[in-house]
Write an enzyme that holds these catalytic residues in place. Structure first.
Site: not given
Ligand code: APR
Length: 258
Positions: A76, A109-110, A112, A127, A138, A166, A203
């Site tokens: 992480y 969900q990000n 960052d 998330h 704690c 703690c 995305g």
């Molecule tokens: N613009 C838009 N979408 C994009 C781009 C881009 N430049 N590049 C990739 N993608 C799309 C891919 O086609 C895919 O559908 O982003 C998606 C990424 O999917 P994941 O990698 O599964 O990410 P995410 O959906 O955010 O995952 C959900 O899973 O691992 C856990 O907690 C983690 O929050 C995360 C959750």
């Protein structure tokens, strides 16, 4: 930082422009693809996904933490360092600009902070966040040690810091598989999509619940749902419009027409 493409060359589907112009409450649901054009690997894109070298249950789960907290903490920290070295892309910036003149809520969900670093307000990090570690015993919030992160490598095992209150172990601020979402973050996201006229899903592969259920909730509450993703996903069937575009190209082109 991607070079903003000449937005006039990007054709935004007319129904998407109309829906955005006519909406008074907009929600943007974002996943890892939102940060892909900032150089942050997604989770499941085959060739670059973060999970291609690691098994999620070993790194993003309470069991993984119990088994090897040094490996989990090191991974992480490495991810936080990657984010620190990255810049918000044109999609993050477009959303921040849109928020200046419309009611646009972002639920992500990000983990960052690129939405925030672009100047946007994030309603909900469902998330959690890389930058909000806390004590696994704690619960007290901790600060990431900036200086110590620079040499972090993905598979470097790093002992987590001890809680100053703690003595327990400080854990990453991300929500792990098998853990429930922060109640207030989930409630804010669900309330927002129920009240929305338009929901953009940007995305995300739409495979992780309950976040993946938000587009259906929005649809049942009467919102128009638009997917912005280069490929078909589990969300696609739920969307009124499927715009095969990327975040850093599509969002600026859309916002430029509003
Ligand atoms: N613009 C838009 N979408 C994009 C781009 C881009 N430049 N590049 C990739 N993608 C799309 C891919 O086609 C895919 O559908 O982003 C998606 C990424 O999917 P994941 O990698 O599964 O990410 P995410 O959906 O955010 O995952 C959900 O899973 O691992 C856990 O907690 C983690 O929050 C995360 C959750």
């Amino acid at each position: 930082m991607t070079h903003p493409q000449d937005q006039s060359s990007v054709v935004v589907p007319e129904p998407v422009v109309d829906a955005a112009r006519g909406a008074s409450r907009i929600v943007v649901l974002t996943g890892a693809g939102m940060s892909a054009e900032s150089g942050i690997a997604t989770f499941r894109d085959a060739r670059t996904g973060l999970w291609k070298d690691f098994d999620p249950k070993d790194l993003a789960s309470p069991e993984g933490w119990q088994a090897d907290s040094d490996l989990v903490w090191g991974w992480y920290r490495w991810r936080a360092e990657l984010v620190r070295r990255s810049e918000p892309n044109a999609g993050h910036i477009a959303l921040a600009r849109w928020q200046e003149r419309a009611h646009v809520d972002i639920a992500t969900q990000n983990v960052d902070d690129l939405h925030e670093r672009a100047g946007a307000t994030v309603l909900s990090h469902v998330h959690g966040s890389l930058f909000e570690p806390y004590c696994s015993d704690c619960g007290v919030r901790a600060q990431l040690d900036d200086a110590a992160m620079s040499e972090a490598e993905a598979d470097q095992r790093v002992p987590p810091p001890e809680c100053p209150v703690c003595g327990g172990l400080i854990r990453p601020g991300a929500v792990w598989f098998g853990e429930s979402l922060p109640e207030d973050a989930w409630a804010a996201a669900e309330d927002a999509v129920r009240a929305a006229d338009l929901v953009l899903v940007v995305g995300t592969s739409g495979v992780v619940y309950p976040f993946a259920g938000l587009p259906a909730i929005a649809r049942s509450a009467g919102a128009t749902v638009v997917e912005i993703n280069p490929v078909e996903t589990e969300v696609s069937d739920m969307a009124d419009y499927r715009w095969r575009a990327t975040a850093a190209v599509g969002l600026p082109a859309l916002v430029a027409q509003l």
